[in-house]
Motif scaffolding. Structure first.
Motif, PDB file in Angstrom:
ATOM      1  N   PHE A 398       0.826  -1.206   0.000  1.00 12.27           N
ATOM      2  CA  PHE A 398       0.000   0.000   0.000  1.00 12.27           C
ATOM      3  C   PHE A 398       0.866   1.264   0.000  1.00 12.27           C
ATOM      4  O   PHE A 398       0.612   2.208  -0.765  1.00 12.27           O
ATOM      5  CB  PHE A 398      -0.923  -0.017   1.225  1.00 12.27           C
ATOM      6  CG  PHE A 398      -1.666   1.275   1.454  1.00 12.27           C
ATOM      7  CD1 PHE A 398      -2.715   1.645   0.624  1.00 12.27           C
ATOM      8  CD2 PHE A 398      -1.323   2.125   2.494  1.00 12.27           C
ATOM      9  CE1 PHE A 398      -3.408   2.826   0.830  1.00 12.27           C
ATOM     10  CE2 PHE A 398      -2.009   3.307   2.698  1.00 12.27           C
ATOM     11  CZ  PHE A 398      -3.052   3.656   1.875  1.00 12.27           C
ATOM     12  N   VAL A 399       1.898   1.302   0.851  1.00 11.64           N
ATOM     13  CA  VAL A 399       2.760   2.479   0.939  1.00 11.64           C
ATOM     14  C   VAL A 399       3.513   2.677  -0.378  1.00 11.64           C
ATOM     15  O   VAL A 399       3.700   3.814  -0.828  1.00 11.64           O
ATOM     16  CB  VAL A 399       3.740   2.356   2.121  1.00 11.64           C
ATOM     17  CG1 VAL A 399       4.718   3.521   2.142  1.00 11.64           C
ATOM     18  CG2 VAL A 399       2.977   2.302   3.439  1.00 11.64           C
ATOM     19  N   CYS A 400       3.967   1.586  -1.007  1.00 11.83           N
ATOM     20  CA  CYS A 400       4.650   1.698  -2.307  1.00 11.83           C
ATOM     21  C   CYS A 400       3.737   2.324  -3.357  1.00 11.83           C
ATOM     22  O   CYS A 400       4.168   3.185  -4.138  1.00 11.83           O
ATOM     23  CB  CYS A 400       5.120   0.321  -2.779  1.00 11.83           C
ATOM     24  SG  CYS A 400       6.569  -0.321  -1.900  1.00 11.83           S
ATOM     25  N   VAL A 401       2.465   1.897  -3.376  1.00 12.65           N
ATOM     26  CA  VAL A 401       1.506   2.442  -4.335  1.00 12.65           C
ATOM     27  C   VAL A 401       1.282   3.929  -4.067  1.00 12.65           C
ATOM     28  O   VAL A 401       1.226   4.751  -4.995  1.00 12.65           O
ATOM     29  CB  VAL A 401       0.173   1.669  -4.260  1.00 12.65           C
ATOM     30  CG1 VAL A 401      -0.901   2.359  -5.109  1.00 12.65           C
ATOM     31  CG2 VAL A 401       0.368   0.231  -4.727  1.00 12.65           C
ATOM     32  N   VAL A 402       1.163   4.301  -2.790  1.00 11.93           N
ATOM     33  CA  VAL A 402       0.958   5.706  -2.428  1.00 11.93           C
ATOM     34  C   VAL A 402       2.158   6.550  -2.856  1.00 11.93           C
ATOM     35  O   VAL A 402       2.009   7.634  -3.436  1.00 11.93           O
ATOM     36  CB  VAL A 402       0.722   5.842  -0.910  1.00 11.93           C
ATOM     37  CG1 VAL A 402       0.780   7.310  -0.491  1.00 11.93           C
ATOM     38  CG2 VAL A 402      -0.619   5.234  -0.530  1.00 11.93           C
TER      39      VAL A 402
END
Length: 457
Positions: A398-402
């Motif tokens: 999720f953090v990578c996508v953000v």
């Protein structure tokens, strides 16, 4: 406007001091000297480990920019760190259950020290290796140490309720006081003493080395799965089966990913939220204020846990409050007219958001010892580190996508998404409490039946 920062910081400091000094008998738990010695040793090590992490935070982005890398290059370095934590960190962290949690903690120290050393090089490939090592270390920091503590606590026969005391104290110091001092110390080394932005990383390596020496000299080894098999895939299957077969573990993992994903997104978004027109804000002082708010939360959590309040109950309220705080940027964007002055002081809307963000950080302070308490109750010992690292896979993804899409959406959309995730966490927390109560009632009924059976031939 500068007075506003000092008023907020001073008010928080007064409340934290009042809570700590005003603890009554209900807020304290009688323990043994053996436990106190064990707790103090762990809290010291945990604080040293967290200082090694906090010292690096304020200057990572700045150091990369000083080496001449643009925003895109720096973004890829950060993505590499979270991606490494998701892929390699999960494998290395899972080995802790088989190879030993003490060894995993030492591996954390070595990995992070090597990561700090790479910061001396302006070569992009070397810095990328450092980020990969840092990602592995992060997975170990948030799994191996807690797994070692829970296993060692139980092995020594201490009261299970005393675990919450160690959790609360470790978070109060490691994620609060140590974070504040580390930020100030990093600023002293880099700015006041003129050693440059790489100096905090050297200091972090020194603290990590001290902590590693204490671990090697005073910690005993403990394991998860006692079987002789060292097959990593088998360990993954055990963890996956536990998550799939026990709704409580699956719910706990989802709750953790939703909250921590929102928390890490907040870390990237609070600066542009408070300075949309490049307002001149004291980043270091605001960071210290956030950490003080986190200390307030951990102090509140220690009282709640000492009074044996149901964690599953009060965390529903915490998640709901945190959801409201992160929707504030969306509300203020519509209700408060934005400032048109570039580079001025923080706007009225920014002040409202700062108060909301401090409330969110207080919720973070409550979250850490509370989630640790629930993990100690629900996650099976034989695959504790493996399952905890499984929980971090959706979080890191999720953090990578953000990070990859941080410029693709308005900041209000990002905060609105985080607020929705936190409301979902509150709903799942409610479900976890219901399932937990049903399980306890079922277990109690079976025990009563078992006691009655000998009386009925």
């Amino acid at each position: 406007m500068e007075v506003f920062y000092y008023v907020v910081f001073g008010a928080l400091a007064a409340v934290v001091a009042g809570l700590e000094l005003g603890k009554s008998g209900k807020d304290r738990v009688a323990t043994t000297s053996a436990f106190n010695s064990f707790k103090n040793n762990y809290v010291l090590v945990y604080s040293l480990m967290m200082s090694g992490d906090w010292l690096q935070g304020p200057y990572v982005y700045y150091l990369y920019s000083q080496y001449g890398f643009d925003k895109g290059d720096i973004g890829r370095l950060f993505i590499a760190g979270f991606g490494s934590s998701m892929l390699f960190g999960t494998i290395v962290g899972s080995l802790a259950d088989k190879q030993g949690r003490k060894r995993a903690c030492i591996t954390y120290c070595i990995s992070y020290i090597l990561s700090c050393i790479t910061k001396h090089s302006p070569e992009y490939k070397i810095l990328m290796i450092g980020r990969i090592l840092g990602g592995i270390a992060t997975s170990l920091l948030f799994s191996a140490f807690e797994s070692w503590l829970v296993a060692e606590h139980n092995k020594r026969g201490f009261d299970p309720q005393w675990l919450s005391i160690t959790f609360s104290k470790a978070i109060f110091l490691g994620n609060g006081l140590v974070a504040i001092v580390s930020g100030l110390f990093a600023n002293l080394l880099a700015e006041n003493l003129g050693f440059g932005p790489v100096a905090p990383f050297d200091a972090a390596a020194c603290f990590l080395a001290i902590g590693m020496a204490i671990i090697m000299s005073s910690w005993s080894e403990n394991y998860g799965d006692p079987s002789e098999s060292k097959d990593l895939m088998a360990q993954f299957k055990v963890a996956a089966k536990a998550i799939a077969s026990d709704e409580k573990i699956a719910l706990l993992g989802a709750i953790q990913s939703l909250f921590e994903g929102s928390m890490y997104t907040f870390v990237f978004l609070w600066t542009p939220a408070l300075s949309p027109n490049e307002e001149d804000i004291p980043h270091g002082f605001i960071f210290a204020t956030f950490m003080l708010s986190s200390m307030l939360g951990s102090s509140i959590a220690s009282r709640l846990l000492a009074r044996k309040l149901k964690v599953e109950g009060y965390m529903q309220i915490v998640f709901s409050i945190s959801a409201v705080t992160l929707v504030l940027p969306v509300v203020t964007n519509f209700l408060v007219p934005p400032s048109s002055v570039k580079g001025g002081s923080m706007s009225f809307g920014g002040c409202l958001q700062l108060l909301g963000f401090c409330t969110f950080e207080a919720c973070v302070g409550i979250f850490w010892p509370s989630i640790m308490k629930m993990r100690s109750q629900y996650i099976p010992e034989e695959a504790r580190s493996t399952i905890m690292n499984f929980f971090r896979i959706p979080l890191n993804l999720f953090v990578c996508v953000v990070l990859y899409n941080v410029n693709a959406f308005p900041i209000t959309v990002m905060f609105g998404m985080c607020s929705i995730f936190l409301f979902m966490a509150a709903i799942l927390q409610r479900r976890l409490m219901v399932v937990s109560d049903l399980h306890k009632s079922s277990t109690k009924a079976q025990e009563m039946i078992g006691e009655d059976e000998p009386l009925n031939p």
